[in-house]
Every structure is written in structure tokens, then in C-alpha cells.
Scaffold this active site. Structure first.
Site, PDB file in Angstrom:
ATOM      1  CB  SER A   1       3.187   2.231   5.802  1.00  0.00           C
ATOM      2  OG  SER A   1       3.731   1.263   4.945  1.00  0.00           O
TER       3      SER A   1
ATOM      4  CE  LYS B   1       3.955  -4.363  10.146  1.00  0.00           C
ATOM      5  NZ  LYS B   1       2.497  -4.069  10.327  1.00  0.00           N
TER       6      LYS B   1
ATOM      7  CB  ALA C   1       4.022   4.647   3.243  1.00  0.00           C
ATOM      8  CG  LEU C   2       7.371   1.340  -1.040  1.00  0.00           C
ATOM      9  CD1 LEU C   2       8.156   1.084  -2.331  1.00  0.00           C
ATOM     10  CD2 LEU C   2       6.419   0.182  -0.755  1.00  0.00           C
TER      11      LEU C   2
ATOM     12  CG  HIS D   1       7.094  -2.226   1.905  1.00  0.00           C
ATOM     13  ND1 HIS D   1       6.901  -1.079   2.641  1.00  0.00           N
ATOM     14  CD2 HIS D   1       5.940  -2.919   1.982  1.00  0.00           C
ATOM     15  CE1 HIS D   1       5.672  -1.072   3.131  1.00  0.00           C
ATOM     16  NE2 HIS D   1       5.072  -2.176   2.761  1.00  0.00           N
TER      17      HIS D   1
ATOM     18  CD  GLN E   1      -6.052  -3.661   2.807  1.00  0.00           C
ATOM     19  OE1 GLN E   1      -5.968  -4.090   1.666  1.00  0.00           O
ATOM     20  NE2 GLN E   1      -5.082  -3.837   3.706  1.00  0.00           N
TER      21      GLN E   1
ATOM     22  CG  MET F   1      -1.892  -1.204   1.144  1.00  0.00           C
ATOM     23  SD  MET F   1      -3.441  -0.974   2.005  1.00  0.00           S
ATOM     24  CE  MET F   1      -2.870  -0.786   3.669  1.00  0.00           C
TER      25      MET F   1
ATOM     26  CD  GLN G   1      -2.027  -8.768   4.416  1.00  0.00           C
ATOM     27  OE1 GLN G   1      -2.895  -7.899   4.452  1.00  0.00           O
ATOM     28  NE2 GLN G   1      -0.773  -8.486   4.126  1.00  0.00           N
TER      29      GLN G   1
ATOM     30  CE  LYS H   1      17.160   0.863   6.381  1.00  0.00           C
ATOM     31  NZ  LYS H   1      17.597   1.279   7.709  1.00  0.00           N
TER      32      LYS H   1
HETATM   33  O1  PAF Z   1      -0.185  -5.781   3.645  1.00  0.00           O
HETATM   34  C1  PAF Z   1      -0.593  -4.855   2.897  1.00  0.00           C
HETATM   35  O2  PAF Z   1       0.103  -3.862   2.661  1.00  0.00           O
HETATM   36  C2  PAF Z   1      -1.969  -4.960   2.259  1.00  0.00           C
HETATM   37  O3  PAF Z   1      -2.862  -5.579   3.122  1.00  0.00           O
HETATM   38  C3  PAF Z   1      -1.955  -5.651   0.883  1.00  0.00           C
HETATM   39  C4  PAF Z   1      -1.511  -7.093   0.978  1.00  0.00           C
HETATM   40  C5  PAF Z   1      -1.030  -4.891  -0.053  1.00  0.00           C
HETATM   41  C6  PAF Z   1      -3.363  -5.630   0.286  1.00  0.00           C
HETATM   42  O4  PAF Z   1      -3.831  -4.338   0.128  1.00  0.00           O
END
Ligand code: PAF
EC number: 6.3.2.1
Length: 282
Positions: free
Chosen positions: A188, A151, A32-33, A37, A61, A30, A155, A35
Site C-alpha cells: 500500500s 511480504k 489501500a488494497l 490483497h 502498530q 489496513m 509478521q 492485487k
Molecule cells: O499487514 C497488515 O496490513 C497489518 O499489519 C495487519 C495484519 C492488517 C494488522 O493491522
């Protein structure tokens, strides 16, 4: 550097790679990357011929409108960070309309109960939103491998369940949590913390690390009570939940069972900013 904002353009760019049967590594984000990511991207680059990252703040979500509104959106900086790793990475940064076509709603999923535990209890509809976007991104990009941070362990398990239920041909790879020097799990949302809050938030990792030690000799209930008591000493930090659950079904540990792998999960509010963390208790 290839940046696409529509699925039509992305798919026509990817078509020749499908024809060549190239391996495609995919990192959904989503934005706002941080380290964490970037490490997912590095892993994807090492193991695939091409790598795609999606940057999309998925509205379905979010159960909290304020959280969605305040979620950091930093596309320009994100692109720079991606570029610093490799100019070959393909970026898909769609608009809400490109994904939802005017109907911003979630599909309803049954993840065999995984969706009803922990985050599912406190964020109504969250995993329907995650399932909807992840399924759609997999259908658009058709990756060989997809990378998710541990983390968001719940999910990760839900995405594994999604691909097994819908027989989506992608391998889901969970990658370790990246932490700031004080132990705070990278997120983020950390961007929204003041520097003092960011420093003080180290108590989250300190507490779950100590909980891990205690779990060797104490029951899940005793450890949970200890954690609750610890957080009562820090009024700035509001504990939403602490739970010890098995990694497979995510059911709370009532009595320890040697054949199960347990994990501690925590969600804490600091000044209305929600932080989560997790640790394996093995
Ligand atoms: O973990 C996230 O950043 C989000 O839940 C994802 C997997 C990109 C889905 O929007």
C-alpha cells in the site's frame, strides 16, 4: 454488499453462520488494497463458505506518527475493488474507537524473541500493536482460516506464534508475494512513491535476487557486505537493514546450517517511504 463499522453489528450478522458452523475465511488489511490483497481474498473465497475482510489502519502498530498520518486511506476505492471480486465478501471497517474503546494502547507480548529481530529492532512496539489488533480481530470474527501475505514474513511468523501461545482456533495461511512487473513487491506504501521512484525501486528485488544467487557460494556476511555496497551506489535509497535469517526463529545466519531454511530480509527508505521485501534462499 455488507459493510459494518461496529463489532456489535458485525457479530450479530455473523451469529447465524457460527450456528451453521460455516467456514469463515478472514483477510485482515489496513486498506489501500492492491492485487496482493485481492489474491488473498480470492484464495479465501475458494476455501471458505464466507469471507470477511477488515480494513483498519491500526494506530498502535505505527512507531512513526508521520507514517500513520500519511498512510493511504481509500475506503471507497477499496470497496469497489472488493465488489469487483465478489459482492458476497463482508467488510468490517471499524473506527479507532470501536476497536480501542477510548484506550488506544497495545497489549505487551512475548513472541519468544521473534519480535526482537529485524523489524522489531527498527520499529519499537510495532509487533505489540500487530499482536493487539490481530488477537482482537480474531476474537471478534472467530475465523476458521486467516490469510497473510509473505511480504511481511516476520509478521506471519509472529501471528502463527500468537495463535499457538493463546490457543486461538484459527489456521494461519501464508500467501506468496505479489510483484509489480519490475519486481517491486506490492505494498500500500507504493502509492506514495513517484512514478520515477516506483521504477527505480526495482533495484530492491534485483538486489535480493542476486543475493540469493551469491548465497549459494558465499557466507551470509559476504552477501550482506555485497548488498550494502550495492546500495551505496544509489544515494536515493537508504538501506535500513539487510539480513539473512532462518525462517523459523528469524535468527541471523552466522554459519550456514543445512537443516535450516534461510531467507533474506530487506528494509529500504526512498524519500522517507519505507519499503520491505523478502526472498527465500532455498
Ligand atoms: O499487514 C497488515 O496490513 C497489518 O499489519 C495487519 C495484519 C492488517 C494488522 O493491522
Amino acid at each position: 454488499m455488507q459493510i459494518f463499522s461496529t463489532q456489535t453489528d458485525l457479530v450479530s450478522f455473523l451469529n447465524p453462520f457460527y450456528d451453521k458452523k460455516s467456514t469463515i475465511g478472514f483477510v485482515p488489511t489496513m486498506g489501500a488494497l492492491h492485487k496482493g490483497h485481492l489474491s488473498l481474498l480470492e484464495t479465501a473465497l475458494q476455501n471458505n463458505e464466507i469471507v470477511v475482510i477488515s480494513i483498519f489502519v491500526n494506530p498502535t502498530q505505527f512507531n512513526n506518527h508521520e507514517d500513520l498520518k500519511k498512510y493511504p486511506r481509500t475506503l471507497e476505492e477499496d470497496v469497489k475493488k472488493i465488489k469487483s471480486i465478489s459482492e458476497e465478501i463482508i467488510i468490517y471497517a471499524p473506527t479507532v474507537d470501536d476497536i480501542y474503546k477510548g484506550k488506544t494502547i497495545s497489549q505487551h507480548f512475548n513472541f519468544d524473541g521473534l519480535e526482537n529481530q529485524m523489524e522489531g529492532k527498527f520499529r519499537m512496539g510495532h509487533f505489540d500493536g500487530v499482536g493487539t489488533i490481530v488477537k482482537q480481530l480474531f476474537e471478534i470474527i472467530k475465523p476458521t482460516n486467516a490469510y497473510f501475505g509473505e511480504k511481511d514474513f516476520q509478521q506471519l511468523q509472529i501471528v502463527k506464534k500468537l495463535v499457538s501461545k493463546y490457543k486461538i482456533p484459527v489456521k494461519i495461511i501464508g500467501c506468496p508475494i505479489f510483484r509489480e512487473p519490475n519486481g517491486l513487491a506490492m505494498s500500500s506504501r507504493n502509492e506514495r512513491l513517484s512514478s520515477t521512484e516506483r521504477k527505480e525501486a526495482s533495484i530492491i528485488f534485483k538486489t535480493i535476487t542476486h543475493a540469493k544467487k551469491l548465497f549459494k557460494s558465499k557466507s551470509a556476511k559476504e552477501v550482506t557486505n555485497w548488498v550494502k555496497n550495492e546500495f551505496s551506489k544509489y544515494p536515493k535509497f537508504e538501506l535500513e537493514y539487510f539480513e539473512i535469517a532462518d525462517e523459523e526463529k528469524l535468527l541471523p545466519c552466522i554459519r550456514k546450517n543445512k537443516s535450516k531454511n534461510y531467507r533474506a530480509f530487506i528494509a529500504v527508505f526512498v524519500n522517507n517511504i519505507r519499503l520491505i521485501d523478502t526472498i527465500s534462499l532455498k
